[in-house]
Design an enzyme around this catalytic site. Structure first.
Site, PDB file in Angstrom:
ATOM      1  N   HIS A 119      -5.587  -2.906  13.246  1.00 59.29           N
ATOM      2  CA  HIS A 119      -7.393  -3.253  13.257  1.00 59.29           C
ATOM      3  C   HIS A 119      -7.261  -4.987  14.687  1.00 59.29           C
ATOM      4  CE1 HIS A 119      -6.393  -2.842   9.492  1.00 59.29           C
ATOM      5  NE2 HIS A 119      -7.623  -2.447   9.197  1.00 59.29           N
ATOM      6  N   ASP A 126      -8.130   7.158  11.550  1.00 59.17           N
ATOM      7  CA  ASP A 126      -9.039   5.781  11.399  1.00 59.17           C
ATOM      8  C   ASP A 126      -9.891   5.170  11.773  1.00 59.17           C
ATOM      9  OD1 ASP A 126      -8.103   3.465   9.437  1.00 59.17           O
ATOM     10  OD2 ASP A 126      -6.302   3.129  10.242  1.00 59.17           O
ATOM     11  N   LYS A 176      -2.456   9.033   4.386  1.00 65.94           N
ATOM     12  CA  LYS A 176      -2.461   8.484   4.870  1.00 65.94           C
ATOM     13  C   LYS A 176      -1.472   7.770   5.802  1.00 65.94           C
ATOM     14  CE  LYS A 176      -4.892   4.993   3.697  1.00 65.94           C
ATOM     15  NZ  LYS A 176      -6.529   4.290   3.942  1.00 65.94           N
ATOM     16  N   HIS A 177      -0.918   7.172   7.429  1.00 66.06           N
ATOM     17  CA  HIS A 177      -1.837   7.298   8.541  1.00 66.06           C
ATOM     18  C   HIS A 177      -0.997   8.233   9.364  1.00 66.06           C
ATOM     19  CE1 HIS A 177      -2.989   3.756   6.390  1.00 66.06           C
ATOM     20  NE2 HIS A 177      -4.220   3.497   6.989  1.00 66.06           N
ATOM     21  N   ARG A 210       0.876  -1.017  -0.233  1.00 64.36           N
ATOM     22  CA  ARG A 210       0.145  -0.121  -0.198  1.00 64.36           C
ATOM     23  C   ARG A 210       1.022   1.205   0.095  1.00 64.36           C
ATOM     24  NH1 ARG A 210      -3.068  -0.404   5.351  1.00 64.36           N
ATOM     25  NH2 ARG A 210      -4.689   0.394   4.611  1.00 64.36           N
TER      26      ARG A 210
END
Length: 373
Positions: free
Chosen positions: A70, A144, A57-58, A27
């Protein structure tokens, strides 16, 4: 914009400077701020030219972590001098290019927060003093997702929403229970824990953004106009060209389900393994299944073997005894698949260079150029 989307939560401005990072990986544009910053700026300028709002981001940088936010809260042992020269560079480039918004990171930076292990999303020291005061950002700040383990495990739904707002966020993204988050924020406003001045500050920013998007004049797009933009041949040609030029090549010094594959391989002298190992939220790692790694290594020792990665470039770390060639395609979109097919079967050139360091013998900038056959 052609289908009515005004705001993208991209680009990812993180430096992927930790190969063990389970969630950033491809990413990111790479590990070096010198390479990443101009690509971030180009992305933002290109999107802005066509009326699309962007998000870097982030913040202040999620690349050097080995924990998936997460699941749990990563703690980054970095102080201002390190961040100022590395992680913050792409965000500065984004701000200079006119990025619309910045998304927070659910990571703790004790060195910047008086030793506190507080997620940056909930830290006024990080979000207001560094992003706003030091970097001069005056756009939209968006959290986020607030349903992630790094937040809800330690702060709960309501309190995390209130703290994120007080830290400087204007948009509270995806709380685990939106009603509970709303009620907690409303109660904080009624009790004057959140002042009307602070609330008005964010509301005005969002209203101005909606005005820029033209939402007070027209909120829909003409469906008849969509095919005039989406899927056009010239756009696909650009994607194909980017995919082809991104291919990066270098050579490298069991489960019953693989038995049929081994039998098939016995009849061939040359083997291509095509894999797509990518970051998946909540998994906590990016890796091959063990039996597959064993099969690839064993095959490469006595057959001409090419491993193609339509995802993570770090797969060689599992393949210590791999003796074939490694072709990086970075993503599993159709354009990348066509580019790989053209390179392998059609003799198309390969010219990509590594944006990250894979090993001492494969530093950033390494890549074997293969001319057109």
């Amino acid at each position: 914009r052609a289908i009515g989307v005004h705001w993208t939560f991209s680009p990812v401005a993180d430096l992927n400077n930790n190969p063990a990072n389970p969630i950033i990986n491809t990413r990111s544009f790479g590990e070096s701020p010198r390479d990443v910053a101009p690509l971030i700026a180009a992305y933002i300028r290109g999107a802005s030219d066509h009326g699309l709002f962007t998000t870097a981001k982030h913040f202040p940088g999620h690349g050097d972590t080995d924990t998936d936010t997460h699941i749990a809260l990563p703690v980054l042992d970095a102080c201002w001098q390190r961040l100022d020269t590395l992680e913050l560079a792409p965000f500065r480039a984004a701000i200079a290019a006119g990025v619309t918004s910045v998304m927070t990171a659910h990571i703790a930076l004790p060195c910047l927060d008086n030793g506190s292990v507080t997620p940056a999303t909930l830290s006024r020291s990080v979000m207001s003093r560094i992003l706003v005061d030091s970097l001069g950002f005056d756009g939209i700040v968006v959290t986020d997702a607030l349903n992630m383990g790094a937040i809800v495990n330690g702060y709960g739904v309501g309190e995390s929403a209130v703290q994120a707002f007080l830290a400087g966020s204007d948009v509270l993204l995806y709380p685990a229970d939106p009603f509970a988050a709303f009620e907690a924020t409303l109660e904080a406003a009624k009790s004057e824990r959140i002042t009307m001045e602070r609330l008005d500050h964010s509301v005005r920013k969002l209203l101005r953004l909606k005005q820029r998007a033209g939402l007070f004049r027209r909120r829909t797009v003409s469906l008849d106009s969509v095919p005039l933009v989406v899927g056009r041949a010239e756009h696909q040609a650009i994607a194909d060209d980017i995919a082809a030029r991104s291919l990066t090549l270098f050579p490298a010094s069991g489960s019953p389900s693989y038995d049929s594959v081994r039998t098939l391989l016995d009849n061939h002298d040359r083997v291509v393994f095509a894999t797509s190992v990518r970051a998946i939220s909540g998994r906590g790692h990016i890796a091959f299944p063990g039996p597959l790694a064993t099969l690839i290594q064993q095959t490469s020792q006595d057959k001409t073997t090419l491993l193609v990665s339509f995802g993570s470039p770090y797969l060689l770390q599992q393949l210590r005894d791999f003796h074939g060639a490694f072709l990086l395609a970075w993503t599993d979109v159709s354009a990348a698949e066509r580019a790989v097919a053209a390179a392998i079967a059609g003799g198309a050139p390969v010219s990509g260079l590594l944006p990250i360091s894979l090993a001492p013998e494969f530093p950033r900038g390494h890549g074997i150029s293969v001319p057109r056959q």
